[in-house]
Design a protein around this motif. Sequence first.
Motif, PDB file in Angstrom:
ATOM      1  N   GLY A 493      70.961  62.666  35.497  1.00  0.00           N
ATOM      2  CA  GLY A 493      71.282  61.245  35.581  1.00  0.00           C
ATOM      3  C   GLY A 493      70.155  60.291  35.313  1.00  0.00           C
ATOM      4  O   GLY A 493      70.324  59.074  35.436  1.00  0.00           O
ATOM      5  N   PHE A 494      68.974  60.775  34.941  1.00  0.00           N
ATOM      6  CA  PHE A 494      67.876  59.880  34.580  1.00  0.00           C
ATOM      7  C   PHE A 494      68.008  59.501  33.101  1.00  0.00           C
ATOM      8  O   PHE A 494      68.324  60.343  32.250  1.00  0.00           O
ATOM      9  CB  PHE A 494      66.523  60.550  34.815  1.00  0.00           C
ATOM     10  N   GLN A 495      67.745  58.227  32.815  1.00  0.00           N
ATOM     11  CA  GLN A 495      67.794  57.721  31.445  1.00  0.00           C
ATOM     12  C   GLN A 495      66.376  57.591  30.893  1.00  0.00           C
ATOM     13  O   GLN A 495      65.499  57.004  31.530  1.00  0.00           O
ATOM     14  CB  GLN A 495      68.491  56.359  31.409  1.00  0.00           C
ATOM     15  N   LEU A 496      66.176  58.154  29.707  1.00  0.00           N
ATOM     16  CA  LEU A 496      64.861  58.086  29.061  1.00  0.00           C
ATOM     17  C   LEU A 496      64.614  56.671  28.556  1.00  0.00           C
ATOM     18  O   LEU A 496      65.394  56.132  27.771  1.00  0.00           O
ATOM     19  CB  LEU A 496      64.789  59.077  27.909  1.00  0.00           C
ATOM     20  N   GLU A 497      63.505  56.062  29.017  1.00  0.00           N
ATOM     21  CA  GLU A 497      63.146  54.710  28.576  1.00  0.00           C
ATOM     22  C   GLU A 497      62.198  54.731  27.393  1.00  0.00           C
ATOM     23  O   GLU A 497      62.341  53.958  26.451  1.00  0.00           O
ATOM     24  CB  GLU A 497      62.515  53.940  29.740  1.00  0.00           C
ATOM     25  N   LYS A 498      61.214  55.614  27.437  1.00  0.00           N
ATOM     26  CA  LYS A 498      60.267  55.695  26.319  1.00  0.00           C
ATOM     27  C   LYS A 498      59.492  57.007  26.401  1.00  0.00           C
ATOM     28  O   LYS A 498      59.444  57.662  27.448  1.00  0.00           O
ATOM     29  CB  LYS A 498      59.289  54.518  26.343  1.00  0.00           C
ATOM     30  N   THR A 499      58.903  57.353  25.262  1.00  0.00           N
ATOM     31  CA  THR A 499      58.001  58.504  25.169  1.00  0.00           C
ATOM     32  C   THR A 499      56.728  58.022  24.499  1.00  0.00           C
ATOM     33  O   THR A 499      56.774  57.410  23.420  1.00  0.00           O
ATOM     34  CB  THR A 499      58.621  59.636  24.344  1.00  0.00           C
ATOM     35  N   ASP A 500      55.570  58.262  25.125  1.00  0.00           N
ATOM     36  CA  ASP A 500      54.327  57.757  24.536  1.00  0.00           C
ATOM     37  C   ASP A 500      53.718  58.777  23.572  1.00  0.00           C
ATOM     38  O   ASP A 500      54.276  59.860  23.328  1.00  0.00           O
ATOM     39  CB  ASP A 500      53.330  57.350  25.629  1.00  0.00           C
ATOM     40  N   ALA A 501      52.559  58.434  23.022  1.00  0.00           N
ATOM     41  CA  ALA A 501      51.934  59.263  21.985  1.00  0.00           C
ATOM     42  C   ALA A 501      51.528  60.636  22.494  1.00  0.00           C
ATOM     43  O   ALA A 501      51.435  61.595  21.715  1.00  0.00           O
ATOM     44  CB  ALA A 501      50.710  58.528  21.419  1.00  0.00           C
ATOM     45  N   GLU A 502      51.277  60.753  23.795  1.00  0.00           N
ATOM     46  CA  GLU A 502      50.880  62.045  24.362  1.00  0.00           C
ATOM     47  C   GLU A 502      52.080  62.901  24.757  1.00  0.00           C
ATOM     48  O   GLU A 502      51.913  64.017  25.258  1.00  0.00           O
ATOM     49  CB  GLU A 502      50.003  61.836  25.606  1.00  0.00           C
ATOM     50  N   GLY A 503      53.276  62.388  24.549  1.00  0.00           N
ATOM     51  CA  GLY A 503      54.473  63.141  24.900  1.00  0.00           C
ATOM     52  C   GLY A 503      54.963  62.902  26.312  1.00  0.00           C
ATOM     53  O   GLY A 503      55.936  63.532  26.754  1.00  0.00           O
ATOM     54  N   ASN A 504      54.315  61.985  27.054  1.00  0.00           N
ATOM     55  CA  ASN A 504      54.795  61.640  28.386  1.00  0.00           C
ATOM     56  C   ASN A 504      56.125  60.910  28.276  1.00  0.00           C
ATOM     57  O   ASN A 504      56.267  59.974  27.483  1.00  0.00           O
ATOM     58  CB  ASN A 504      53.772  60.747  29.104  1.00  0.00           C
ATOM     59  N   LYS A 505      57.094  61.327  29.084  1.00  0.00           N
ATOM     60  CA  LYS A 505      58.434  60.738  29.039  1.00  0.00           C
ATOM     61  C   LYS A 505      58.671  59.922  30.307  1.00  0.00           C
ATOM     62  O   LYS A 505      58.464  60.422  31.416  1.00  0.00           O
ATOM     63  CB  LYS A 505      59.486  61.841  28.888  1.00  0.00           C
ATOM     64  N   PHE A 506      59.133  58.688  30.152  1.00  0.00           N
ATOM     65  CA  PHE A 506      59.325  57.761  31.266  1.00  0.00           C
ATOM     66  C   PHE A 506      60.825  57.540  31.478  1.00  0.00           C
ATOM     67  O   PHE A 506      61.565  57.269  30.527  1.00  0.00           O
ATOM     68  CB  PHE A 506      58.621  56.434  30.977  1.00  0.00           C
ATOM     69  N   TYR A 507      61.245  57.611  32.758  1.00  0.00           N
ATOM     70  CA  TYR A 507      62.669  57.595  33.062  1.00  0.00           C
ATOM     71  C   TYR A 507      63.006  56.572  34.143  1.00  0.00           C
ATOM     72  O   TYR A 507      62.158  56.218  34.977  1.00  0.00           O
ATOM     73  CB  TYR A 507      63.112  58.967  33.585  1.00  0.00           C
ATOM     74  N   ILE A 508      64.275  56.162  34.147  1.00  0.00           N
ATOM     75  CA  ILE A 508      64.840  55.389  35.251  1.00  0.00           C
ATOM     76  C   ILE A 508      66.173  56.036  35.610  1.00  0.00           C
ATOM     77  O   ILE A 508      66.926  56.480  34.730  1.00  0.00           O
ATOM     78  CB  ILE A 508      65.010  53.902  34.885  1.00  0.00           C
ATOM     79  N   PHE A 509      66.449  56.109  36.897  1.00  0.00           N
ATOM     80  CA  PHE A 509      67.649  56.795  37.374  1.00  0.00           C
ATOM     81  C   PHE A 509      68.869  55.899  37.249  1.00  0.00           C
ATOM     82  O   PHE A 509      68.840  54.727  37.647  1.00  0.00           O
ATOM     83  CB  PHE A 509      67.461  57.220  38.829  1.00  0.00           C
ATOM     84  N   ASP A 510      69.929  56.460  36.690  1.00  0.00           N
ATOM     85  CA  ASP A 510      71.193  55.736  36.548  1.00  0.00           C
ATOM     86  C   ASP A 510      72.120  56.188  37.671  1.00  0.00           C
ATOM     87  O   ASP A 510      72.725  57.255  37.605  1.00  0.00           O
ATOM     88  CB  ASP A 510      71.805  56.038  35.179  1.00  0.00           C
ATOM     89  N   GLU A 511      72.220  55.378  38.712  1.00  0.00           N
ATOM     90  CA  GLU A 511      73.036  55.756  39.858  1.00  0.00           C
ATOM     91  C   GLU A 511      74.522  55.796  39.526  1.00  0.00           C
ATOM     92  O   GLU A 511      75.317  56.401  40.254  1.00  0.00           O
ATOM     93  CB  GLU A 511      72.800  54.775  41.017  1.00  0.00           C
ATOM     94  N   THR A 512      74.928  55.167  38.428  1.00  0.00           N
ATOM     95  CA  THR A 512      76.342  55.157  38.057  1.00  0.00           C
ATOM     96  C   THR A 512      76.758  56.419  37.312  1.00  0.00           C
ATOM     97  O   THR A 512      77.953  56.677  37.145  1.00  0.00           O
ATOM     98  CB  THR A 512      76.656  53.937  37.177  1.00  0.00           C
ATOM     99  N   ALA A 513      75.747  57.184  36.855  1.00  0.00           N
ATOM    100  CA  ALA A 513      76.072  58.402  36.109  1.00  0.00           C
ATOM    101  C   ALA A 513      76.687  59.432  37.045  1.00  0.00           C
ATOM    102  O   ALA A 513      76.127  59.757  38.090  1.00  0.00           O
ATOM    103  CB  ALA A 513      74.807  58.968  35.455  1.00  0.00           C
TER     104      ALA A 513
END
Length: 526
Positions: A493-513
């Motif tokens: 249920g986490f939504q991917l917001e962005k991925t940086d140049a080093e491959g780090n992935k940033f997420y925000i949780f979608d409580e409606t999922a």
Amino acid sequence: MKYLFRNYTIEYLFDNSFSFSGYGDINKPDGEYDEYTIFYQLNPSFTPEEQVLEVEEIKSKISFILGMGVTERIVIVNLYRNATADWQLKNRQLLEAIDNFNNHFLREKIQQYSNVKVLDINIFCQNQTLSLIDWRFFFTAQMVINPKLAKNFKKWYQKQTEILDLKRKKCIVLDCDNTLWGGIVGEDGTHGIQLGMDYPGICFKNFQNLLLQLSQKGVILVVCSKNNLKDVQDVWENNPNNLINSDVLSAYRINWQDKASNIKSIAEELNIGTDSIVFIDDNPMERNLVKNFLPEVEIPEFPKNPYELIDFFWEIYHQYFAVYELSQEDIHKTQQYKENFFRNESKKAFENIDEYIESLEIQVDIFKANESNITRIAQMTQKTNQFNLTTKRYTEEQLKGLLDTGASIFCANVKDKFGDNGITIASIITESETELYLDSYLLSCRILGRDIEKITLLKILEKVNEGKHKKITARYIPTKKNIMARDFLEKIGFQLEKTDAEGNKFYIFDETAKQEIKEYYTITFI
């Protein structure tokens, strides 16, 4: 950074990560440090009476430092035990004062302050060929440790730090012929091999006994041997002097395949990395083959003579398996890996994975971090690589610091009908006024494959956010080993917001999922 309280010139013994106090200064330094070390030694040129008084002075200084409210880890190097500096043999006043300091005073401090750890400099000294003190350097530069020992000391201290950080190998892979016993079982027979109470058989039997005890301290024992399986099994079943057998081993490969392939297969079966393995084999050709194909495996030189086996055992123990403190999970680890074998065998009877998971009767008990489990949580952050979202490493003291700032730290004990896996899940969630951040989430490799990771994290997030309705964010930080956790957050249920140049992935949780949660598990917050 680290800060070191000292009373002599010792900068040459430590790396540049340390800042040093003035000589004898016991005031808390300005700035923030993640570790403090106290390194006081007696003046070797003093009389015994003066040194006894100095012991009491050092006690007072240490008590003052510990009373300053430092919450970070404090490492105390104990006193060198000089057994030659008393006036009389009957009343060894100085030696008694040093022993009281090392064995009673410091033990009381360990019990009083959970962040205090003690290193024994006498263990370092007993393994050196040079004298601890070089008088020329002591009198000219106040160097209390011989500068010629600096390289050895740095290596020893680094190893002690790794032990404090709960880093050790997981598994020993053992050959059989001329390793666990003398001779070749295929030629000498079950009772003709050298294994018993006479030399050299007694050396191998005592070596096996130490390995057996090591397995009861959380190290996985495995056999990898070029032999006929029936010959080895006959030794296991019928030679009364043999101690290492299928009841003790978590896996074995006894065949004529190359040992590199067998070791790789063993690692896959146990679900551990090959870099967690130490390979013991008397044959230099076999050692060289494994070294070429699996360079990450540790392969010590095997002793030439059987009477060297006991020293060899303790060398590999201190190099690869030493721990500062054993957890309950360490003690039960061998049994847990054997139980995993039976789980995998049971799985073969099911065509449907859902039916198999349901048949396990899995129970997950979730605990808040406390004094009884925080050592294990720290250990997991240090050692878990494969399923670890961020691979952040924490000491006990750092975890306690996070708790003091309001972080929510949980661990989970997982058990099923085959046995208790112990604490095998850990999570760290930090909190601001508007946001919850999943700082760390990790699982032991031995419980993967049952979807426990999904339901447990969702339940923890629900618990922490109960009544708050804060935004929940998370991050995946890639390493060479944690690829299996790469897409995990997206599956719950986490939504991917962005991925940086080093491959780090940033997420925000979608409580409606909507999450499809199977009713396989009993989840309880304790």
